[in-house]
Design a protein around this motif. Structure first.
Motif, PDB file in Angstrom:
ATOM      1  N   ALA A 145      -1.882  -8.265  -5.502  1.00  0.00           N
ATOM      2  CA  ALA A 145      -2.635  -8.035  -6.735  1.00  0.00           C
ATOM      3  C   ALA A 145      -3.733  -6.993  -6.518  1.00  0.00           C
ATOM      4  N   LEU A 146      -4.417  -7.073  -5.383  1.00  0.00           N
ATOM      5  CA  LEU A 146      -5.446  -6.078  -5.076  1.00  0.00           C
ATOM      6  C   LEU A 146      -4.856  -4.666  -5.045  1.00  0.00           C
ATOM      7  N   PHE A 147      -3.727  -4.524  -4.356  1.00  0.00           N
ATOM      8  CA  PHE A 147      -3.104  -3.209  -4.255  1.00  0.00           C
ATOM      9  C   PHE A 147      -2.657  -2.715  -5.632  1.00  0.00           C
ATOM     10  N   VAL A 148      -2.046  -3.573  -6.426  1.00  0.00           N
ATOM     11  CA  VAL A 148      -1.547  -3.180  -7.751  1.00  0.00           C
ATOM     12  C   VAL A 148      -2.700  -2.784  -8.679  1.00  0.00           C
ATOM     13  N   VAL A 149      -3.776  -3.536  -8.667  1.00  0.00           N
ATOM     14  CA  VAL A 149      -4.941  -3.195  -9.492  1.00  0.00           C
ATOM     15  C   VAL A 149      -5.514  -1.850  -9.067  1.00  0.00           C
ATOM     16  N   GLY A 150      -5.682  -1.659  -7.768  1.00  0.00           N
ATOM     17  CA  GLY A 150      -6.193  -0.386  -7.268  1.00  0.00           C
ATOM     18  C   GLY A 150      -5.281   0.773  -7.633  1.00  0.00           C
ATOM     19  N   ALA A 151      -3.982   0.599  -7.434  1.00  0.00           N
ATOM     20  CA  ALA A 151      -3.022   1.655  -7.749  1.00  0.00           C
ATOM     21  C   ALA A 151      -3.006   1.964  -9.240  1.00  0.00           C
ATOM     22  N   SER A 152      -3.177   0.950 -10.074  1.00  0.00           N
ATOM     23  CA  SER A 152      -3.153   1.180 -11.524  1.00  0.00           C
ATOM     24  C   SER A 152      -4.387   1.957 -12.011  1.00  0.00           C
ATOM     25  N   THR A 157      -8.227   7.697 -12.965  1.00  0.00           N
ATOM     26  CA  THR A 157      -8.872   8.574 -11.986  1.00  0.00           C
ATOM     27  C   THR A 157      -8.053   9.801 -11.617  1.00  0.00           C
ATOM     28  N   GLY A 158      -6.729   9.725 -11.766  1.00  0.00           N
ATOM     29  CA  GLY A 158      -5.873  10.833 -11.394  1.00  0.00           C
ATOM     30  C   GLY A 158      -5.663  10.960  -9.886  1.00  0.00           C
ATOM     31  N   ARG A 159      -6.167  10.025  -9.122  1.00  0.00           N
ATOM     32  CA  ARG A 159      -6.009  10.057  -7.652  1.00  0.00           C
ATOM     33  C   ARG A 159      -4.617   9.556  -7.280  1.00  0.00           C
ATOM     34  N   ALA A 160      -4.256   9.728  -6.019  1.00  0.00           N
ATOM     35  CA  ALA A 160      -2.971   9.236  -5.527  1.00  0.00           C
ATOM     36  C   ALA A 160      -2.942   7.708  -5.618  1.00  0.00           C
ATOM     37  N   TRP A 161      -1.836   7.158  -6.132  1.00  0.00           N
ATOM     38  CA  TRP A 161      -1.746   5.713  -6.345  1.00  0.00           C
ATOM     39  C   TRP A 161      -1.869   4.948  -5.039  1.00  0.00           C
ATOM     40  N   TRP A 162      -1.273   5.461  -3.982  1.00  0.00           N
ATOM     41  CA  TRP A 162      -1.305   4.760  -2.705  1.00  0.00           C
ATOM     42  C   TRP A 162      -2.717   4.759  -2.100  1.00  0.00           C
ATOM     43  N   LEU A 163      -3.483   5.841  -2.388  1.00  0.00           N
ATOM     44  CA  LEU A 163      -4.848   5.917  -1.879  1.00  0.00           C
ATOM     45  C   LEU A 163      -5.760   4.914  -2.613  1.00  0.00           C
ATOM     46  N   ARG A 167      -7.347   1.590  -0.976  1.00  0.00           N
ATOM     47  CA  ARG A 167      -8.801   1.380  -0.962  1.00  0.00           C
ATOM     48  C   ARG A 167      -9.148   0.002  -1.526  1.00  0.00           C
ATOM     49  N   MET A 168      -8.545  -0.361  -2.667  1.00  0.00           N
ATOM     50  CA  MET A 168      -8.821  -1.671  -3.263  1.00  0.00           C
ATOM     51  C   MET A 168      -8.350  -2.789  -2.336  1.00  0.00           C
ATOM     52  N   LEU A 169      -7.203  -2.607  -1.709  1.00  0.00           N
ATOM     53  CA  LEU A 169      -6.685  -3.596  -0.775  1.00  0.00           C
ATOM     54  C   LEU A 169      -7.632  -3.757   0.415  1.00  0.00           C
ATOM     55  N   SER A 170      -8.127  -2.648   0.938  1.00  0.00           N
ATOM     56  CA  SER A 170      -9.051  -2.700   2.090  1.00  0.00           C
ATOM     57  C   SER A 170     -10.352  -3.399   1.735  1.00  0.00           C
ATOM     58  N   ILE A 171     -10.924  -3.040   0.596  1.00  0.00           N
ATOM     59  CA  ILE A 171     -12.201  -3.640   0.184  1.00  0.00           C
ATOM     60  C   ILE A 171     -12.034  -5.131  -0.093  1.00  0.00           C
TER      61      ILE A 171
END
Length: 192
Positions: A145-152, A157-163, A167-171
Motif C-alpha cells: 500500500a505504501l508503494f502504491v500510494v507513493g507511485a500514484s 508530481t510528474g516524477r518517475a513512479w518507481w522513485l 520513497r514512500m515505501l522507504s519512509i
C-alpha cells in the motif's frame, strides 16, 4: 491474540482518526481566522486610504510590466468597485483569494478518512486470518500500500513512479521499523 490485536487496532484507528481530524480542524480554523483578519485589514485600508491603495496597486501592476499610464488607469478602474478592489488587493498583496480560504470541517473530514483508511490497511488481515501468517500478510499488505500510494502521487508530481513509490515505501517502512523497535524495547512481540 487476534482479538487483542483487533481491539487495539480499532482503538488506535479511532483515536488516531479523531486526533488527526481535531488537529486539522484547529489548524485550518486558526489559519482561516488569520487570513480573514488580513483581508479585514486590507478592507480597512481600502476604505480609509483609497488614493494610497490605488497608487499601491498601480505600482504592483507596473512591476509586472504594465506601462505606468495603463497601470494607473487599470488601478483606478479596479478601485471603482469595492468588492473587486478587495479581491484584487487580497490576491496581489496577500496572495489570498477571499473566496477560497479553506474549510476547517472539510479538512477535518478528509484527515479523518485518510487516517482511518491508512490505519485499516495493516489491520484488515486480522479480520480474516489467524496465526503467524496474519502478521506477515499485514506487513506485505502495508508495504504494498505504501508503494502504491507513493507511485500514484506521480499523477500530480510528474516524477518517475518507481522513485515516488520507493520513497514512500522507504519512509513508511522506516517509521514501521522504529515503531517495531520501540515495541521490542517495551517487551512487546508481534512476530513469533
Amino acid at each position: 491474540d487476534r482479538d487483542v490485536v483487533l481491539l487495539a487496532g480499532i482503538a488506535g484507528l479511532l483515536a488516531g482518526s479523531f486526533s488527526m481530524a481535531a488537529g486539522e480542524y484547529a489548524s485550518m480554523r486558526v489559519q482561516r481566522e488569520v487570513f480573514e483578519r488580513l483581508i479585514h485589514w486590507e478592507a480597512h485600508e481600502l476604505a480609509t486610504d483609497p488614493e494610497g491603495e490605488t497608487k499601491e496597486l498601480a505600482g504592483i501592476l507596473e512591476r509586472r510590466g504594465i506601462p505606468a499610464n495603463l497601470a494607473r488607469k487599470t488601478s483606478e478602474a479596479v478601485m471603482e468597485n469595492p468588492q473587486v478592489a478587495l479581491e484584487v488587493h487580497a490576491k496581489e498583496e496577500l496572495g489570498l483569494d477571499p473566496q477560497e480560504l479553506g474549510s476547517p470541517w472539510g479538512a477535518a473530514a478528509s484527515s479523518f478518512v485518510a487516517f482511518a483508511v491508512g490505519a485499516l490497511v495493516p489491520l484488515a488481515p486480522f479480520f480474516f486470518f489467524t496465526g503467524a501468517v496474519v502478521t506477515w500478510t499485514s506487513i506485505v499488505l502495508s508495504l504494498t500500500a505504501l508503494f502504491v500510494v507513493g507511485a500514484s502521487m506521480t499523477i500530480f508530481t510528474g516524477r518517475a513512479w518507481w522513485l515516488s513509490g520507493g520513497r514512500m515505501l522507504s519512509i513508511g517502512g522506516a517509521a514501521a521499523l522504529v515503531t517495531y523497535g520501540v515495541g521490542r524495547l517495551l517487551g512487546v512481540t508481534a512476530l513469533g
